[in-house]
Design an enzyme around this catalytic site. Structure first.
Site, PDB file in Angstrom:
ATOM      1  CB  SER A 133      -0.889  -0.017   1.242  1.00 45.30           C
ATOM      2  OG  SER A 133      -1.719   1.130   1.264  1.00 45.30           O
ATOM      3  CE  LYS A 159      -4.665  -0.193   0.040  1.00 43.78           C
ATOM      4  NZ  LYS A 159      -5.431  -1.066   0.974  1.00 43.78           N
ATOM      5  CE  LYS A 161      -4.151   3.463   2.103  1.00 42.90           C
ATOM      6  NZ  LYS A 161      -5.386   2.796   2.567  1.00 42.90           N
ATOM      7  CG  ASP A 186      -7.922   1.929   0.276  1.00 42.85           C
ATOM      8  OD1 ASP A 186      -7.389   1.360   1.238  1.00 42.85           O
ATOM      9  OD2 ASP A 186      -9.090   2.363   0.297  1.00 42.85           O
ATOM     10  CD  GLU A 211      -8.916  -1.211  -0.013  1.00 43.56           C
ATOM     11  OE1 GLU A 211      -7.897  -1.306  -0.722  1.00 43.56           O
ATOM     12  OE2 GLU A 211      -8.902  -1.395   1.214  1.00 43.56           O
ATOM     13  CG  ASP A 236     -10.760  -1.566   4.276  1.00 43.69           C
ATOM     14  OD1 ASP A 236      -9.643  -1.053   4.119  1.00 43.69           O
ATOM     15  OD2 ASP A 236     -11.154  -1.984   5.370  1.00 43.69           O
ATOM     16  CE  LYS A 260      -7.665  -2.917   6.134  1.00 43.59           C
ATOM     17  NZ  LYS A 260      -7.908  -1.477   6.326  1.00 43.59           N
ATOM     18  N   GLY A 288      -4.317  -4.756   5.478  1.00 43.50           N
ATOM     19  CA  GLY A 288      -3.313  -4.549   6.522  1.00 43.50           C
ATOM     20  C   GLY A 288      -3.645  -3.336   7.366  1.00 43.50           C
TER      21      GLY A 288
HETATM   22  C1  LIG Z   1      -2.216  -0.746   4.511  1.00 45.16           C
HETATM   23  C2  LIG Z   1      -3.454   0.073   4.421  1.00 45.16           C
HETATM   24  O1  LIG Z   1      -3.627   0.837   3.510  1.00 45.16           O
HETATM   25  N1  LIG Z   1      -4.340  -0.096   5.430  1.00 45.16           N
HETATM   26  C3  LIG Z   1      -5.648   0.483   5.581  1.00 45.16           C
HETATM   27  C4  LIG Z   1      -5.571   1.934   5.989  1.00 45.16           C
HETATM   28  C5  LIG Z   1      -4.881   2.121   7.289  1.00 45.16           C
HETATM   29  C6  LIG Z   1      -3.742   2.870   7.267  1.00 45.16           C
HETATM   30  C7  LIG Z   1      -3.079   3.158   8.451  1.00 45.16           C
HETATM   31  C8  LIG Z   1      -3.535   2.670   9.657  1.00 45.16           C
HETATM   32  C9  LIG Z   1      -2.868   2.948  10.870  1.00 45.16           C
HETATM   33  C10 LIG Z   1      -3.365   2.490  12.059  1.00 45.16           C
HETATM   34  C11 LIG Z   1      -4.509   1.724  12.072  1.00 45.16           C
HETATM   35  C12 LIG Z   1      -5.187   1.448  10.907  1.00 45.16           C
HETATM   36  C13 LIG Z   1      -4.701   1.912   9.673  1.00 45.16           C
HETATM   37  C14 LIG Z   1      -5.387   1.633   8.480  1.00 45.16           C
HETATM   38  C15 LIG Z   1      -6.538   0.314   4.355  1.00 45.16           C
HETATM   39  O2  LIG Z   1      -6.400  -0.641   3.602  1.00 45.16           O
HETATM   40  O3  LIG Z   1      -7.448   1.123   4.216  1.00 45.16           O
HETATM   41 MG   LIG Z   2      -8.588   0.099   2.634  1.00 46.06          MG
END
Ligand SMILES: CC(=O)N[C@@H](Cc1ccc2ccccc2c1)C(=O)O
Ligand SMILES: [Mg+2]
Length: 365
Positions: A133, A159, A161, A186, A211, A236, A260, A288
């Site tokens: 990501s 991926k 953002k 995402d 996403e 998500d 998740k 993640g």
């Molecule tokens: C790897 C990725 O993009 N994760 C999340 C967003 C995300 C990003 C940072 C975070 C920090 C602390 C707790 C939750 C978090 C979730 C997602 O898929 O949307």
């Molecule tokens: Mg996400």
């Protein structure tokens, strides 16, 4: 198995680079970890909540508090991991806190019986292909350098953002520079239904998926977007449990699901969501939440189940941390190996764990 106590520990681990999403920028991963002590074995759990309630309504201080004050006391009579969720069902929400507690009891249960988590969940593979990501950057050149570095490292899927104002241009630039690599985006719920025409512009780039473009609770909006866009919609934040997954699929609000375990209340519910999606021919992948090696180990075990058909955000430890609290997860030819030891198959290195610990509380049950 009898639970005697649970240690609630808060750790703070600096990130190798700031991670910017549509809901904020993280520079330190603060997380709540649990160590469940039972008469047979100890087990580790990790809570996915962030420092502030920005990704979801949960946050680390609230998770630590609800665990010590309500959730841990409620499992005093629990004898197996499968009884944790029922014992916590009376409490509303706090799914990442509940997930951490179930994970710790499940890990202890499995270590006591010498069974790897991957076996208990029904994994069919011994390694999983990994995606990464990529946060929002200040400039497009900086984004291209970052993506190039991850492709060099062997990641099997990129991926990006996105958010209003940072979407079409960065995606076009990555396509122009790197060609037809597996690529998805995402939005973390940062768009509104009136952006539908703009988001249709992403159809030009042959993305794997888009996403969570809209708000967590807007299944009708996602169904409308899915009708208008060629790019598959993946959810998500909206998928809080197996029932929500079934509702989203029935409403055609998504064609792919990001699972998740923290977001859905634990690995056992994550397995149920996997099965609901498989029954409807909906592929899933493992999301993640910047986990330490503990959550990373469990996510890799989950990602080895048969309907995890797309690379997940199960990146190597060094994507986030200079030093992980467990032996680091390292990419081999774009894959991570599924741990083979009992339970999670990894444990924290005591001195590394102590270095990043900011508080611990002992809760006897
Ligand atoms: C790897 C990725 O993009 N994760 C999340 C967003 C995300 C990003 C940072 C975070 C920090 C602390 C707790 C939750 C978090 C979730 C997602 O898929 O949307
Ligand atoms: Mg996400």
């Amino acid at each position: 198995m009898k639970i005697t106590a649970v240690e609630v520990r808060t750790v703070r681990m600096p990130l190798v680079t700031p991670f910017r999403t549509s809901f904020g920028t993280e520079t330190v991963r603060e997380a709540v970890l649990l160590r469940a002590v039972t008469d047979e074995a100890e087990g580790w759990g990790e809570c996915g909540a962030g420092t502030a309630p920005l990704y979801s309504s949960e946050y680390t201080h609230a998770a630590a508090d609800v665990l010590a004050r309500h959730l841990i006391p409620a499992i005093r009579h629990v004898r197996s991991a499968h009884h944790v969720a029922p014992a916590l069902a009376e409490f509303k929400g706090h799914r990442t806190a509940k997930a951490a507690l179930e994970m710790a009891i499940l890990d202890a249960d499995l270590r006591a019986h010498g069974q790897p988590l991957s076996h208990a969940l029904g994994a069919t593979r011994t390694e999983v292909p990994c995606g990464v990501s990529v946060g929002i950057t200040n400039t497009v050149p900086e984004l291209l350098d970052t993506v190039g570095g991850y492709l060099e490292a062997g990641y099997r899927r990129i991926k990006l953002k996105i958010e209003p104002g940072w979407d079409i241009e960065p995606v076009r630039a990555v396509r122009e520079r790197f060609g037809d690599i597996p690529l998805q985006v995402d939005a973390n719920a940062s768009y509104s239904p009136h952006h539908a025409g703009h988001l249709a512009g992403l159809d030009a780039f042959d993305l794997l998926l888009l996403e969570q473009p809209l708000a967590e609770d807007d299944l009708p909006g996602h169904a409308e977007l899915a009708r208008r866009l060629r790019t598959p919609i993946c959810l998500d934040e909206s998928i809080v449990d197996a029932r929500a997954a079934a509702a989203a699929i029935t409403m055609k609000a998504c064609q792919i699901v990001n699972i998740k375990p923290g977001r859905v209340g634990g690995y056992l519910e994550a397995r149920r969501i996997h099965d609901v999606c498989a029954a409807h021919g909906v592929p899933v992948w493992c999301g993640g939440m910047l986990e330490t090696g503990l959550g990373r180990a469990a996510n890799v075990a989950l990602a080895a189940l048969p309907n995890f058909l797309l690379p997940g955000d199960t990146s190597a430890s060094d994507r986030y941390f200079h030093t992980d609290i467990t032996p680091p997860f390292e990419l081999a030819d774009g894959h991570l190996a599924v741990p083979t030891g009992p339970g999670l198959g990894v444990s924290p290195v005591p001195e590394l764990l102590d270095e990043v610990t900011v508080s611990t509380t002992w809760v006897a049950v």
